[in-house]
Design a protein around this motif. Structure first.
Motif, mmCIF file in Angstrom:
data_model
loop_
_atom_site.group_PDB
_atom_site.id
_atom_site.type_symbol
_atom_site.label_atom_id
_atom_site.label_comp_id
_atom_site.label_asym_id
_atom_site.label_seq_id
_atom_site.Cartn_x
_atom_site.Cartn_y
_atom_site.Cartn_z
ATOM 1 N N GLU A 1 -3.763 3.632 -3.292
ATOM 2 C CA GLU A 1 -3.183 2.970 -4.140
ATOM 3 C C GLU A 1 -2.406 2.268 -3.188
ATOM 4 N N GLU A 2 -2.341 0.548 -4.374
ATOM 5 C CA GLU A 2 -1.666 -0.356 -3.575
ATOM 6 C C GLU A 2 -0.399 -0.311 -5.475
ATOM 7 N N GLU B 1 1.019 -1.448 -0.074
ATOM 8 C CA GLU B 1 0.069 0.028 0.383
ATOM 9 C C GLU B 1 1.128 0.839 -0.094
ATOM 10 N N SER C 1 -1.530 7.429 0.252
ATOM 11 C CA SER C 1 -3.038 7.475 -0.303
ATOM 12 C C SER C 1 -3.197 6.153 -0.175
#
Length: 300
Positions: A140-141, A134, A138
């Motif tokens: 996002e990954e 991760e 954020s």
């Protein structure tokens, strides 16, 4: 109808009779000069009074009746230059400004968080293995995968040859320590980093100092060598080596190395991976060390 006063009376009333006389005399003196006073017609006190009144009246007259301005006078000559003034004192330098205050430290960085792990062979990352992180700060990954396995080197895995090339030599070291507690003898293994292309027999393994050692092993403990298809074991130091006896070089194919000793029906030699040095049981403390060299047979 208002009656006008007599002109003489109008003059006399403010001054009185004596004052009028003095004023007239002063006026005459102011207009006619000091000639009358010079002839002695007045006393000393009267002269002072007359002079005072004359002066006052003259001033009044001059103030109330200024004369025409006179013609401008000619310009005066230029004055000489003044002497040069002394040099002024040196001014003090301005003090430097104070340094600004340091900025506040930034926030500590955040480490990525592992969300998922893929082992090699499992789905994800093309079955090469990897992890999903991760991204800090954020939602996002990011997927970070292991690289694909490189191709094996020719003749073996991991870039190593499957067997020692023909005529190539490899070397190693060995150390022996024993006491009277080793009643079954001392068995010292040596390993070949790269396997031999085949095994070696009794006539191809040598331990120094045997009588024919130099014929197959022309090197020494500082620079061990072996002729093609030969194993040479060099002894370079020892303490109490006379307390034990070298017996054989055996292949490590049996958990009981003494099985290779000829007197017990064994067959000296090596395997492709290494060999075992067999010594008799020590009669006292024994310490020894050395090196070995093995060379693969040349191609026929």
């Amino acid at each position: 109808m208002r009656r006008l006063r007599h002109p003489i009376r109008a003059i006399r009333e403010p001054f009185g009779t004596a004052g009028l006389i003095v004023a007239m005399i002063a006026l005459v003196a102011a207009l006619g000069g000091t000639a009358l006073a010079a002839k002695g017609a007045l006393s000393g006190k009267q002269k002072k009074e007359v002079a005072k009144i004359a002066k006052q009246e003259a001033q009044k007259y001059a103030t109330s009746n200024p004369g025409a301005p006179g013609a401008p006078g000619s310009a005066g000559a230029n004055g000489t230059n003044g002497a040069k003034g002394d040099t002024g004192a040196t001014g003090s330098p301005s003090s430097p400004g104070s340094p600004g205050s340091p900025g506040s430290p930034g926030e500590d960085g955040k480490s990525p968080v592992i969300v998922e792990t893929f082992n090699p062979g499992e789905p994800g990352c093309n079955e090469n293995g990897g992890k999903v992180y991760e991204v800090p700060g954020s939602n996002e990954e990011a997927e970070i995968c292991n690289g694909e396995k490189g191709e094996s080197g020719e003749g073996g895995e991991g870039g190593f040859p499957a067997a020692l090339p023909p005529g190539a030599t490899e070397t190693g070291t060995w150390t022996l320590m024993g006491t009277t507690a080793d009643t079954q003898g001392i068995y010292l293994p040596i390993s070949f980093p790269i396997p031999l292309p085949g095994t070696l027999g009794k006539a191809e393994v040598h331990y120094n100092p045997e009588p024919t050692f130099e014929a197959s092993c022309p090197g020494n403990s500082a620079a061990p060598t072996a002729k093609p298809g030969q194993l040479c074991v060099y002894q370079n130091s020892s303490e109490g080596v006379e307390n034990t006896t070298f017996q054989a070089i055996c292949p490590p194919t049996n958990l009981i190395p003494e099985a290779c000793v000829e007197e017990e029906g064994g067959e000296p030699g090596t395997s492709r991976a290494g060999a075992v040095l067999v010594f008799s049981a020590p009669t006292a403390t024994t310490v020894s060390s050395g090196v070995f060299a093995v060379t693969a047979p040349e191609e026929p």
